[in-house]
Write an enzyme that holds these catalytic residues in place. Structure first.
Site, PDB file in Angstrom:
ATOM      1  N   HIS A  97      63.106 110.126  24.250  1.00  0.00           N
ATOM      2  CA  HIS A  97      62.920 111.313  25.094  1.00  0.00           C
ATOM      3  C   HIS A  97      63.964 112.371  24.758  1.00  0.00           C
ATOM      4  CE1 HIS A  97      66.203 110.387  28.032  1.00  0.00           C
ATOM      5  NE2 HIS A  97      65.908 109.135  27.749  1.00  0.00           N
ATOM      6  N   ASP A  99      64.546 115.052  26.831  1.00  0.00           N
ATOM      7  CA  ASP A  99      65.138 115.680  28.019  1.00  0.00           C
ATOM      8  C   ASP A  99      66.394 114.911  28.409  1.00  0.00           C
ATOM      9  OD1 ASP A  99      63.553 113.434  28.784  1.00  0.00           O
ATOM     10  OD2 ASP A  99      63.618 114.096  30.867  1.00  0.00           O
ATOM     11  N   ASP A 133      71.955 109.319  25.539  1.00  0.00           N
ATOM     12  CA  ASP A 133      70.688 109.189  26.282  1.00  0.00           C
ATOM     13  C   ASP A 133      69.914 110.487  26.236  1.00  0.00           C
ATOM     14  OD1 ASP A 133      68.662 108.408  27.970  1.00  0.00           O
ATOM     15  OD2 ASP A 133      69.834 108.633  29.797  1.00  0.00           O
ATOM     16  N   GLU A 167      61.272 112.151  30.719  1.00  0.00           N
ATOM     17  CA  GLU A 167      61.651 110.777  31.037  1.00  0.00           C
ATOM     18  C   GLU A 167      62.574 110.706  32.231  1.00  0.00           C
ATOM     19  OE1 GLU A 167      63.524 106.879  31.072  1.00  0.00           O
ATOM     20  OE2 GLU A 167      64.554 108.777  30.897  1.00  0.00           O
ATOM     21  N   GLU A 168      63.514 111.645  32.318  1.00  0.00           N
ATOM     22  CA  GLU A 168      64.489 111.607  33.411  1.00  0.00           C
ATOM     23  C   GLU A 168      63.874 112.072  34.729  1.00  0.00           C
ATOM     24  OE1 GLU A 168      67.029 110.050  32.818  1.00  0.00           O
ATOM     25  OE2 GLU A 168      67.762 110.402  30.796  1.00  0.00           O
ATOM     26  N   ASP A 196      66.494 103.356  23.795  1.00  0.00           N
ATOM     27  CA  ASP A 196      66.832 104.161  24.981  1.00  0.00           C
ATOM     28  C   ASP A 196      67.518 103.293  26.034  1.00  0.00           C
ATOM     29  OD1 ASP A 196      66.960 106.274  26.780  1.00  0.00           O
ATOM     30  OD2 ASP A 196      64.922 105.986  27.516  1.00  0.00           O
ATOM     31  N   HIS A 446      74.105 108.364  32.704  1.00  0.00           N
ATOM     32  CA  HIS A 446      73.692 109.264  33.788  1.00  0.00           C
ATOM     33  C   HIS A 446      74.876 109.799  34.570  1.00  0.00           C
ATOM     34  CE1 HIS A 446      69.209 107.889  34.036  1.00  0.00           C
ATOM     35  NE2 HIS A 446      69.581 108.248  32.826  1.00  0.00           N
TER      36      HIS A 446
HETATM   37 ZN   LIG Z   1      67.078 107.564  28.455  1.00  0.00          ZN
END
Ligand SMILES: [Zn+2]
Length: 475
Positions: A97, A99, A133, A167-168, A196, A446
């Protein structure tokens, strides 16, 4: 073994690969905030342009619209790419991903999150939002393709690529695309590889073959029409909070044992082969202490701790909506309260079964309470658990590639959380899915100060490339 020319190319182009990572980290493709949506589209366009330059056939597939913060806006497109269609070769589907999570310097980042910044202490860490990520891993794939193109080397397998920009933010639109294209774009895929997730620790590469699912519940208890004062109505009426606390205390013990009958019995039996995988994982209970900042682990035994996180269900109490939660001594009797809890699911606990078991149990326990309050229980959202066959040829290929690049056998891990698209690919394409992480367990995907170690990026690129060679040979 990978082509040695490929491996040297990666070493020689380390700085160029880092510069390219800096270029994409500088595009703040935050999918969860409408103010950033144009940047997500820009990042999708960047992916398409670079994949085309590398010789892939690329399509930017629109996924429709969404409503975000009251505005209707376009979803970022899926970037679908194909490279090679030799019927004699295997076809691998890559997913990643483009994003990222939000990031603000004032949240406590050491450096500007949108400027890839090497650690001034020369640790090799590259700080920046999306570095690990998932922009580092997706560039890893692009680096592999670039090396082969520039060296004039034949790719060992055919590639199909699916990179999404949501994805997020719940992967909106992606499941529908995969379902719609299962006999179109995705036809002929032999297996799937997703980079991921992360190593369990900071030293040992791993292959991830399972993810827990989730069932999130709400128990609502209500009685009086409005909030009351305990000085006036205490010992006068049934109190919803008292009833809810009683119910919530019946769900799980302080040692983490789930009290809802029937759930334990559904857990897939532990085989000797699987048990051995936990014994050899490079991990100690102290890693848990370090991760949580206190010595509060449920067990002193390594394998028990790992199995608790990876292969058994768990029930966590999250909060009570409607309760008095501010500081101070307000003497309120809340009129209605909603207790939230969730259960992490593992094979073979299905979402439907667990919902029925929980609903029946909570209703039966409520019936035992002598109260005139009303109660309802509902499942708010859920996702099924997933486990792949770690003896599949794709895993064996990744195992050999890890040994070749890192000089050690990988740990075999299952993640406590979920990556929903894994399940979609596994179920709709009926394919083996391999989770082959690039980054380390402390990358902070995150949180603030997300980073990717240079060695993980460079060796990770070699690992992805070497895996393609091993996959081509595997049976
Ligand atoms: Zn990810």
């Amino acid at each position: 073994m990978a082509n040695p020319q490929f491996l040297s190319y990666v070493d020689e182009h380390q700085q160029q690969f880092i510069d390219k990572l800096a270029e994409v980290v500088a595009i703040p493709s935050v999918s969860g905030d409408p103010a950033y949506r144009q940047h997500v589209h820009d990042m999708g366009a960047w992916m398409a342009k670079h994949l085309k330059e590398l010789g892939a056939e690329v399509e930017l597939r629109p996924l429709g619209k969404q409503v975000l913060d009251g505005q209707e806006i376009d979803l970022p497109p899926a970037v679908l790419g194909s490279l090679g269609n030799d019927p004699k070769k295997k076809t691998l589907l890559l997913y990643g991903h483009y994003d990222v999570q939000p990031a603000l310097k004032e949240d406590g980042w050491r450096f500007d999150p949108w400027v890839l910044t090497p650690d001034p202490d020369n640790s090799g860490k590259l700080y920046g939002r999306g570095s690990s990520d998932d922009k580092g891993p997706i560039l890893g794939w692009l680096n592999v393709i670039q090396a082969h193109k520039e060296l004039g080397l034949d790719m060992p397998v055919n590639l199909k690529m699916c990179f999404e920009g949501m994805e997020e933010s719940g992967s909106e639109g992606l499941d529908e695309l995969i379902e719609k294209e299962k006999d179109g774009f995705f036809k002929g895929v032999d297996c799937v590889c997703i980079s991921d997730n992360y190593w369990l620790n900071t030293t040992t590469p791993c292959l991830t073959y399972g993810l827990r699912g989730i069932a999130y519940f709400k128990i609502s208890v209500s009685g009086p029409k409005r909030d009351l004062h305990s000085g006036v109505f205490g010992a006068t009426v049934h109190e919803p909070m008292t009833d809810l606390i009683q119910l919530m205390s019946k769900l799980v013990t302080s040692e983490g044992e789930i009290l809802v009958p029937g759930i334990k019995e559904l857990v897939a039996p532990l085989t000797d082969e699987e048990r051995k995988r936990y014994d050899v994982i490079n991990f100690s209970v102290k890693d848990i202490d370090d991760a949580v900042g206190a010595s509060v682990a449920l067990s002193d035994d390594k394998a028990t701790t790992l199995m608790g996180r990876m292969r058994y269900p768990s029930l966590s109490l999250h909060g009570i909506e409607g309760a008095f939660s501010a500081p101070g001594c307000k003497t309120v009797i809340p009129a209605a309260v909603h207790g939230k809890f969730s259960i992490r699911l593992v094979p073979d606990i299905g979402l439907e079964e667990v919902t029925k078991l929980v609903t029946d149990y909570v209703n039966a326990e409520f019936a035992k309470i002598k109260t005139k309050s009303s109660m309802s229980v509902e499942m708010l959202h859920g996702g099924e658990p997933w486990v792949a066959d770690p003896n599949h040829y794709s895993y064996r290929a990744a195992h050999k590639a890890t040994e070749a690049v890192y000089g050690v056998a990988p740990d075999y891990t299952r993640e406590g959380g979920s990556i929903p698209v894994t399940l979609t690919f596994a179920n709709i394409l009926k394919s083996n899915v391999l989770l082959l992480p690039m980054g380390r367990g402390d990358d902070g995907a995150h949180s603030i100060n997300e980073k990717l170690d240079t060695s993980n990026y460079i060796k990770g690129t070699k690992l992805l490339g070497t895996y393609l060679y091993e996959l081509a040979k595997a049976e």
